[in-house]
Design a protein around this motif. Structure first.
Motif, PDB file in Angstrom:
ATOM      1  N   LYS A   2       0.841  -1.189   0.000  1.00 50.60           N
ATOM      2  CA  LYS A   2       0.000   0.000   0.000  1.00 50.60           C
ATOM      3  C   LYS A   2       0.879   1.242   0.000  1.00 50.60           C
ATOM      4  CE  LYS A   2      -3.720   2.224   2.625  1.00 50.60           C
ATOM      5  NZ  LYS A   2      -4.554   2.150   3.852  1.00 50.60           N
ATOM      6  N   THR A   4       0.928   5.490   0.133  1.00 54.52           N
ATOM      7  CA  THR A   4       0.186   6.714   0.441  1.00 54.52           C
ATOM      8  C   THR A   4       1.140   7.889   0.462  1.00 54.52           C
ATOM      9  OG1 THR A   4       0.433   6.341   2.816  1.00 54.52           O
ATOM     10  CG2 THR A   4      -1.580   5.512   1.780  1.00 54.52           C
ATOM     11  N   SER A  18       3.584   0.446   2.875  1.00 51.49           N
ATOM     12  CA  SER A  18       3.387  -0.544   3.936  1.00 51.49           C
ATOM     13  C   SER A  18       3.008  -1.885   3.331  1.00 51.49           C
ATOM     14  CB  SER A  18       2.291  -0.085   4.909  1.00 51.49           C
ATOM     15  OG  SER A  18       1.080   0.194   4.218  1.00 51.49           O
ATOM     16  N   SER A  90       3.910  -6.495   9.918  1.00 48.57           N
ATOM     17  CA  SER A  90       3.708  -5.402   8.960  1.00 48.57           C
ATOM     18  C   SER A  90       4.917  -4.476   9.005  1.00 48.57           C
ATOM     19  CB  SER A  90       2.439  -4.610   9.289  1.00 48.57           C
ATOM     20  OG  SER A  90       1.279  -5.374   9.083  1.00 48.57           O
ATOM     21  N   LYS A 208       0.291   5.102  12.110  1.00 51.24           N
ATOM     22  CA  LYS A 208      -1.073   4.973  11.590  1.00 51.24           C
ATOM     23  C   LYS A 208      -1.118   4.005  10.412  1.00 51.24           C
ATOM     24  CE  LYS A 208      -2.694   9.566  12.991  1.00 51.24           C
ATOM     25  NZ  LYS A 208      -3.188  10.883  12.517  1.00 51.24           N
ATOM     26  N   ALA A 209      -0.090   4.065   9.561  1.00 48.11           N
ATOM     27  CA  ALA A 209      -0.032   3.141   8.428  1.00 48.11           C
ATOM     28  C   ALA A 209       0.092   1.701   8.893  1.00 48.11           C
ATOM     29  CB  ALA A 209       1.130   3.512   7.503  1.00 48.11           C
ATOM     30  N   LYS A 211      -0.970   0.486  11.811  1.00 44.82           N
ATOM     31  CA  LYS A 211      -2.228   0.087  12.434  1.00 44.82           C
ATOM     32  C   LYS A 211      -3.325  -0.155  11.394  1.00 44.82           C
ATOM     33  CE  LYS A 211      -1.458   2.248  16.940  1.00 44.82           C
ATOM     34  NZ  LYS A 211      -1.944   3.239  17.948  1.00 44.82           N
ATOM     35  N   ALA A 212      -3.190   0.478  10.233  1.00 46.28           N
ATOM     36  CA  ALA A 212      -4.188   0.286   9.189  1.00 46.28           C
ATOM     37  C   ALA A 212      -3.964  -0.995   8.393  1.00 46.28           C
ATOM     38  CB  ALA A 212      -4.175   1.481   8.226  1.00 46.28           C
ATOM     39  N   GLU A 213      -2.788  -1.624   8.590  1.00 48.82           N
ATOM     40  CA  GLU A 213      -2.484  -2.861   7.882  1.00 48.82           C
ATOM     41  C   GLU A 213      -3.215  -4.029   8.550  1.00 48.82           C
ATOM     42  OE1 GLU A 213      -0.370  -4.109   5.203  1.00 48.82           O
ATOM     43  OE2 GLU A 213      -0.830  -2.067   4.578  1.00 48.82           O
ATOM     44  N   PRO A 214      -4.126  -4.704   7.826  1.00 51.41           N
ATOM     45  CA  PRO A 214      -4.814  -5.863   8.424  1.00 51.41           C
ATOM     46  C   PRO A 214      -3.926  -7.095   8.407  1.00 51.41           C
ATOM     47  CG  PRO A 214      -5.547  -5.546   6.172  1.00 51.41           C
ATOM     48  CD  PRO A 214      -4.592  -4.406   6.466  1.00 51.41           C
TER      49      PRO A 214
END
Length: 235
Positions: A2, A4, A18, A90, A208-209, A211-214
């Motif tokens: 990902k 951004t 990420s 991650s 934040k990146a 934590k956004a990684e599932p």
């Protein structure tokens, strides 16, 4: 992976990348380097041998299998995040938008719940980001203001005969005084704080990146749930 882009408070932009995968291999190796400083010559008869210094470096190498099946190799040397085979991890990489290069500065272990994200771990590499904290703008503001004000006042108050000469002299004196004032007051007036705030902002974006990684979905097991041991995981 990902990707951004983010605009920082100083107006510059950075790119974050990420990715998440499962550790399929983890290894640790240690190397020791020995260095001897130059000898010190006291006089023509006495020479002191140089001191011997040793440095130990530990390398943590990890192979990840991504969700698409590709494998990714990474060194976690500067990240305080222990991992082992089977853990879901991650990673976040970052760099200035104008550069085509990104560097690893954060990781999250989904299995243990541990997270490390600090752009300062890049150390000297962070200089390549060329992030602005306003030193040039502050220097110009101090020196130009210090030069223009005395010069303008002299130009308006001195008789026409000596006006230009006095204005030029006062401008030069004002610029020199302002330069030293900037060194003693302007340089200490928040540059360290701005640098700290900037690196903290980048680290927060990286966090934040992460934590956004599932975490990748695990395959369902055929084991009878009634006989399977209890498992707990932190995501």
């Amino acid at each position: 992976m990902k990707v951004t882009e983010h605009k920082l408070d100083n107006g510059q932009s950075i790119r974050l990348q990420s990715l998440t995968g499962t550790v399929i291999s983890a290894s640790t190796s240690t190397t020791t380097s020995i260095h001897q400083s130059a000898p010190e010559v006291l006089n023509r008869y006495t020479v002191l041998p140089g001191q011997i210094h040793s440095r130990t470096h530990t390398k943590h190498s990890v192979w990840l299998r991504l969700e698409d099946g590709h494998e990714h190799s990474v060194d976690l040397d500067d990240l305080s995040l222990p991992v082992r085979e089977g853990h879901v991890v991650s990673l976040v990489y970052g760099g200035p938008t104008w550069s085509g290069t990104t560097w690893l500065f954060g990781a999250r272990n989904h299995t243990t719940g541990k997270v490390f994200c600090d752009v300062l771990c890049l150390k000297e590499v962070l200089r390549q980001w060329k992030m602005s904290i306003g030193i040039g703008r502050s220097f110009l503001t101090w020196t130009l203001t210090g030069a223009l004000l005395p010069g303008l006042i002299s130009f308006l108050t001195v008789p026409p005969k000596d006006r230009l000469v006095m204005a030029a002299m006062m401008s030069i004196v004002g610029a020199v005084v302002s330069f030293f004032c900037w060194l003693f007051f302007g340089m200490m007036g928040g540059f360290e704080g701005r640098a700290a705030a900037l690196t903290e902002e980048i680290s927060e974006l990286g966090l934040k990146a992460l934590k956004a990684e599932p975490a990748p979905r695990r395959e369902e097991s055929a084991v009878d749930p009634s006989t399977a041991p209890e498992m707990s995981s932190a995501a």
